[in-house]
Design an enzyme around this catalytic site. Structure first.
Site, PDB file in Angstrom:
ATOM      1  N   HIS A   1      96.280  67.912  71.175  1.00 39.92           N
ATOM      2  CA  HIS A   1      97.598  67.905  71.800  1.00 39.92           C
ATOM      3  C   HIS A   1      98.469  66.936  71.816  1.00 39.92           C
ATOM      4  O   HIS A   1      99.563  66.574  71.651  1.00 39.92           O
ATOM      5  CB  HIS A   1      97.703  68.219  73.519  1.00 39.92           C
TER       6      HIS A   1
ATOM      7  N   ASP B   1      91.343  77.639  71.457  1.00 41.08           N
ATOM      8  CA  ASP B   1      91.354  77.149  72.525  1.00 41.08           C
ATOM      9  C   ASP B   1      92.285  77.914  73.314  1.00 41.08           C
ATOM     10  O   ASP B   1      93.397  78.627  73.144  1.00 41.08           O
ATOM     11  CB  ASP B   1      92.057  75.559  72.570  1.00 41.08           C
TER      12      ASP B   1
ATOM     13  N   HIS C   1      94.731  76.828  75.246  1.00 39.74           N
ATOM     14  CA  HIS C   1      96.271  76.218  75.273  1.00 39.74           C
ATOM     15  C   HIS C   1      96.348  76.241  73.819  1.00 39.74           C
ATOM     16  O   HIS C   1      95.536  75.742  72.886  1.00 39.74           O
ATOM     17  CB  HIS C   1      95.864  74.841  75.775  1.00 39.74           C
TER      18      HIS C   1
ATOM     19  N   ASP D   1      87.715  76.691  77.050  1.00 36.46           N
ATOM     20  CA  ASP D   1      88.461  77.131  78.060  1.00 36.46           C
ATOM     21  C   ASP D   1      89.135  78.480  78.124  1.00 36.46           C
ATOM     22  O   ASP D   1      89.645  78.724  79.304  1.00 36.46           O
ATOM     23  CB  ASP D   1      89.524  76.013  78.337  1.00 36.46           C
TER      24      ASP D   1
END
Length: 516
Positions: free
Chosen positions: A282, A318, A320, A401
């Site tokens: 990120h 992921d 995200h 996640d």
């Protein structure tokens, strides 16, 4: 970059496209999946590989300019896959890379009697009359000698064992140390394949990150505080990216592990390198974001490009969206980013129609995303996109996640779905760098990532745990409600039960959008 907007452009007179179904990437054939049921150790992934038909009428080496779908480097084309069985305990993952013998000048495109073909400069190819040997979709003449295989390498470090983002932060849990300990306890991580991590220098970090941000992060670690202006400018000092003791050294170590992995691949020391600390996807050039202070995948990919690699495929699993990596390479036609993530979750980017500068594909998935839907997305979108791009090097971000028991997503995958995804992706490139990512349940992330290391080594992750491995899992703690009375299976097996389900219409719609 109009040439980079469609990975499956229909071939046109000047050859500036790649026709869906035509030979492309490392495999010159369409793949018929005989049995999609996932059962480790079975024959369920036998593939029926057809040679390009007819091989003489449609050569593998079509002239492309330099856009997406056009290999800018040599690629082996046709391989006879005798057995695509997904048995992680078999010899399937043994490596069989062989140099050209002897190197000779070859025409732009050469075909062999059996329809196998060759792009310029690549070793001669022919049928390989033996079981499918892992991910290296290259065949050599049957009379070539088989060299010893190169085992995957694991990059770890002890800084993660005692480091924490703070008692109330999602990254208060042990992750890298658990993977190392579990892998050793299972007998999967001998000293010969373990490498202590390189710590990235400031000069290496400055290849992507701004000098003022790097200086601010160093200063914040030294002083263990930031003023309001610095915190607002660089997104530091709040719950998302807190002040903690190793807030510069730990991310510099994560970057170093990814750079080290990239260099080991290019040096020929391994064909697969696992750097589970390197998935911080990120961070931006001038600020922290989403628990990520430096962007290790971006710096790893930049290092590969700087050393002459021309086609890197980045696949982000992921929960995200891999926003930092997508943004960094949005208009660089040497890097294709593919992200499958939860729709409507932070950072609220990565819509299906978002292709950045043309080099991104996004698969935002609805809450409840299950194993069957992941398999569908892989089969119908991610793998075809990867084959069309024909990468020299593949990077897989394996955030845990997206698993059902993670507190920071509403996806419902089992860890076996991620193991399957990694195994499916490996044949897309001759060299692969696997990094970690998110994951905020200490049991689910540790078990998942240890299983990924097993898969990379051709070891069955369904293997019963040793007493030592079970003791490691029983010794974990988690200061959340789910950690107060964890289920017994978190202690006694690495593998989750599969979580199949219907493939919903919204999943089919997203998949259809990204392959157009």
């Amino acid at each position: 970059m109009p040439h980079a907007t469609n990975l499956f452009a229909t071939a046109v007179p000047d050859g500036a496209g790649l026709r869906l179904g035509a030979p492309h990437g490392p495999v010159a054939a369409s793949v018929k999946q005989v049995n999609s049921a996932r059962d480790y150790g079975s024959q369920r992934f036998k593939r029926s590989i057809r040679p390009a038909h007819p091989p003489v009428q449609r050569p593998v080496c079509e002239p492309f300019p330099h856009g997406v779908g056009a290999p800018r480097r040599p690629v082996a084309a046709s391989v006879k896959h005798v057995n695509r069985a997904r048995d992680y305990g078999s010899q399937r993952f043994k490596r069989s890379i062989r140099p050209a013998q002897p190197p000779v000048q070859r025409p732009a495109c050469e075909t062999f009697p059996d329809g196998a073909a060759l792009r310029p400069g690549f070793p001669a190819v022919a049928a390989l009359d033996q079981p499918w040997l892992a991910r290296h979709v290259i065949a050599t003449r049957k009379d070539d000698a088989m060299p010893a295989s190169r085992p995957p390498l694991f990059i770890g470090g002890e800084i993660y064992r005692g480091s924490t983002y703070g008692a109330k932060h999602p990254l208060a849990i042990p992750r890298i140390s658990t993977v190392i300990d579990l892998s050793r306890a299972m007998g999967w991580l001998p000293d010969a394949v373990y490498r202590d991590t390189h710590v990235a220098s400031e000069a290496e970090i400055l290849r992507f990150h701004s000098a003022d941000y790097v200086a601010a992060l160093r200063r914040a670690e030294a002083e263990q505080r930031v003023d309001a202006e610095t915190g607002a400018r660089y997104n530091l000092g709040k719950m998302e990216n807190p002040i903690f003791a190793e807030m510069y050294r730990r991310p510099a170590t994560s970057v170093g592990s990814t750079l080290q992995a990239a260099r080991l691949l290019l040096a020929g020391e391994a064909d697969v390198v696992y750097a589970p600390a390197g998935g911080t996807h990120h961070a931006r050039a001038g600020r922290a974001s989403g628990f990520c202070y430096f962007n290790a995948p971006v710096l790893g990919i930049l290092d590969l490009l700087d050393q002459g690699v021309e086609r890197v495929l980045y696949v982000d699993l992921d929960a995200h969206h891999g926003d930092g990596v997508e943004e960094a390479f949005a208009d660089d036609d040497r890097v294709l980013t593919i992200s499958v993530h939860e729709d409507g979750r932070w950072p609220y980017t990565g819509k299906a129609e978002d292709r950045a500068g043309g080099m991104a594909r996004n698969l935002p998935m609805p809450p409840g995303f299950n194993d069957s839907e992941m398999a569908y997305a892989m089969r119908e979108a991610i793998l075809p996109l990867g084959r069309a791009f024909a990468p020299q090097i593949l990077m897989i971000q394996t955030g845990a996640d997206a698993l059902a028991e993670d507190p920071l997503s509403r996806l419902e995958l089992s860890n076996r779905a991620l193991w399957d995804a990694v195994a499916d992706l490996l044949p897309l490139a001759p060299k692969t760098l696997v990094v970690g990512g998110g994951g905020y349940n200490p049991w689910s992330v540790g078990r998942c990532w240890a299983g990924i290391w097993a898969v990379l080594n051709g070891v069955n992750p369904m293997t019963p745990l040793t007493p030592e491995a079970e003791a490691i899992l029983r010794g974990l703690t988690w200061q959340r409600a789910a950690g107060r009375n964890p289920p017994e299976r978190w202690f006694t097996t690495l593998a989750d039960d599969r979580r199949p389900g219907p493939v919903r219409e919204e999943v089919r719609r997203v998949v259809g959008m990204v392959v157009l």
